[in-house]
Motif scaffolding. Structure first.
Motif, mmCIF file in Angstrom:
data_model
loop_
_atom_site.group_PDB
_atom_site.id
_atom_site.type_symbol
_atom_site.label_atom_id
_atom_site.label_comp_id
_atom_site.label_asym_id
_atom_site.label_seq_id
_atom_site.Cartn_x
_atom_site.Cartn_y
_atom_site.Cartn_z
ATOM 1 N N THR A 91 -18.210 32.700 -51.022
ATOM 2 C CA THR A 91 -17.116 32.882 -51.979
ATOM 3 C C THR A 91 -16.055 31.800 -51.793
ATOM 4 O O THR A 91 -15.537 31.235 -52.771
ATOM 5 N N LEU A 92 -15.723 31.492 -50.532
ATOM 6 C CA LEU A 92 -14.724 30.462 -50.254
ATOM 7 C C LEU A 92 -15.211 29.083 -50.698
ATOM 8 O O LEU A 92 -14.457 28.308 -51.294
ATOM 9 N N VAL A 93 -16.465 28.774 -50.405
ATOM 10 C CA VAL A 93 -17.020 27.472 -50.787
ATOM 11 C C VAL A 93 -17.018 27.309 -52.302
ATOM 12 O O VAL A 93 -16.649 26.246 -52.830
ATOM 13 N N THR A 94 -17.387 28.348 -53.007
ATOM 14 C CA THR A 94 -17.377 28.294 -54.467
ATOM 15 C C THR A 94 -15.972 28.054 -54.990
ATOM 16 O O THR A 94 -15.758 27.277 -55.936
ATOM 17 N N ALA A 95 -14.989 28.707 -54.373
ATOM 18 C CA ALA A 95 -13.601 28.526 -54.802
ATOM 19 C C ALA A 95 -13.144 27.085 -54.616
ATOM 20 O O ALA A 95 -12.476 26.511 -55.479
ATOM 21 N N VAL A 96 -13.505 26.482 -53.477
ATOM 22 C CA VAL A 96 -13.094 25.097 -53.216
ATOM 23 C C VAL A 96 -13.772 24.139 -54.183
ATOM 24 O O VAL A 96 -13.123 23.261 -54.760
ATOM 25 N N THR A 97 -15.071 24.286 -54.378
ATOM 26 C CA THR A 97 -15.786 23.356 -55.247
ATOM 27 C C THR A 97 -15.343 23.506 -56.701
ATOM 28 O O THR A 97 -15.220 22.503 -57.424
ATOM 29 N N SER A 98 -15.073 24.729 -57.128
ATOM 30 C CA SER A 98 -14.584 24.940 -58.496
ATOM 31 C C SER A 98 -13.210 24.317 -58.680
ATOM 32 O O SER A 98 -12.941 23.645 -59.685
ATOM 33 N N TRP A 99 -12.328 24.530 -57.704
ATOM 34 C CA TRP A 99 -10.985 23.924 -57.765
ATOM 35 C C TRP A 99 -11.080 22.413 -57.822
ATOM 36 O O TRP A 99 -10.387 21.765 -58.607
ATOM 37 N N ALA A 100 -11.940 21.823 -57.011
ATOM 38 C CA ALA A 100 -12.078 20.362 -56.974
ATOM 39 C C ALA A 100 -12.517 19.823 -58.331
ATOM 40 O O ALA A 100 -12.017 18.791 -58.794
ATOM 41 N N GLY A 101 -13.445 20.514 -58.962
ATOM 42 C CA GLY A 101 -13.896 20.075 -60.269
ATOM 43 C C GLY A 101 -12.805 20.187 -61.323
ATOM 44 O O GLY A 101 -12.640 19.298 -62.163
ATOM 45 N N GLN A 102 -12.045 21.258 -61.287
ATOM 46 C CA GLN A 102 -10.975 21.461 -62.263
ATOM 47 C C GLN A 102 -9.836 20.479 -62.080
ATOM 48 O O GLN A 102 -9.188 20.072 -63.056
ATOM 49 N N GLU A 103 -9.583 20.073 -60.841
ATOM 50 C CA GLU A 103 -8.449 19.199 -60.544
ATOM 51 C C GLU A 103 -8.848 17.724 -60.429
ATOM 52 O O GLU A 103 -8.019 16.888 -60.093
ATOM 53 N N ASP A 104 -10.111 17.398 -60.705
ATOM 54 C CA ASP A 104 -10.610 16.029 -60.599
ATOM 55 C C ASP A 104 -10.385 15.458 -59.197
ATOM 56 O O ASP A 104 -10.015 14.302 -59.024
#
Length: 219
Positions: A86-99
């Motif tokens: 769950t934590l890894v998904t949150a980080v990778t999703s945030w990274a994609g959204q924030e470029d």
């Protein structure tokens, strides 16, 4: 004469994914420091926190803050338990959204956890984000000797963080390592996507604003 080259087995123990979300930056060029985009909202902090303090920011007070363009992050993670995923998904999703330019380091062997932290630092990121309770003890050993590298621990915390280690967690996610680890309030079910996402965003907002070495406790 003994070779100074690491053994092949040691190299294989740490998986490094050099691709990632966001910008096409290959990290080969110098990277000047830059400040945050946006500002913290009312209620994130009321006074400047002391070292190792715990703050409880108002919900959403971090929403207006974004990392600067070209922000470089290494995600350091281990474990295939649902909480870590769950934590890894949150980080990778945030990274994609924030470029964000994201690379990952994933140690496969507990005996190589401290080496994996060195591997992450060698990439010279703006921030290392750690996900997975099993890394806490290794972080406690390494981070105090590398004060020039910023770390964010999500879903856990260090018992005695130095000024370069910030944690973002919530009730039910306060693991602190060997001898202090699983509290009576530890709750794997509390690791929801919403809490994990808030922890990543609030933690990064704090770090890019220079509020480091603290614990950000979300509701």
């Amino acid at each position: 004469m003994r070779s100074r080259l690491p053994a092949l087995g040691a190299l294989a123990a740490i998986a490094v994914l050099l691709g990632g979300c966001g910008s096409a930056d290959d990290w080969s060029q110098p990277h000047p420091a830059a400040g945050p985009v946006g500002a913290l909202g009312p209620g994130f902090v009321t006074t400047s926190p002391t070292p190792e303090a715990t703050i409880t920011p108002a919900p959403g007070s971090w929403d207006g803050v974004h990392p600067p363009p070209g922000y470089r992050v290494v995600l350091l993670s281990t474990g295939d338990d649902p909480q870590t995923k769950t934590l890894v998904t949150a980080v990778t999703s945030w990274a994609g959204q924030e470029d964000v330019s994201l690379k990952t380091v994933t140690p496969a062997d507990p005996g190589r956890f401290t080496a994996s932290i060195s591997q992450a630092m060698a990439l010279r990121p703006d921030l290392v984000i750690s996900a997975g309770q099993d890394l806490v003890d290794a972080l406690a050993l390494v981070t105090a000797n590398h004060l020039d590298q910023q770390f964010l621990v999500v879903g856990a915390e260090l018992a005695e963080p130095t000024a370069n280690v910030t944690a973002a967690n919530w009730p039910g996610a306060s693991f602190r390592g060997e001898g202090l680890g699983t509290s009576s309030q530890d709750d794997p079910a509390s690791f929801t996507p919403e809490r994990a996402t808030a922890a990543v965003r609030a933690g990064v907002a704090s770090v890019v604003n220079g509020l480091t070495g603290i614990v950000i406790r979300l509701g």
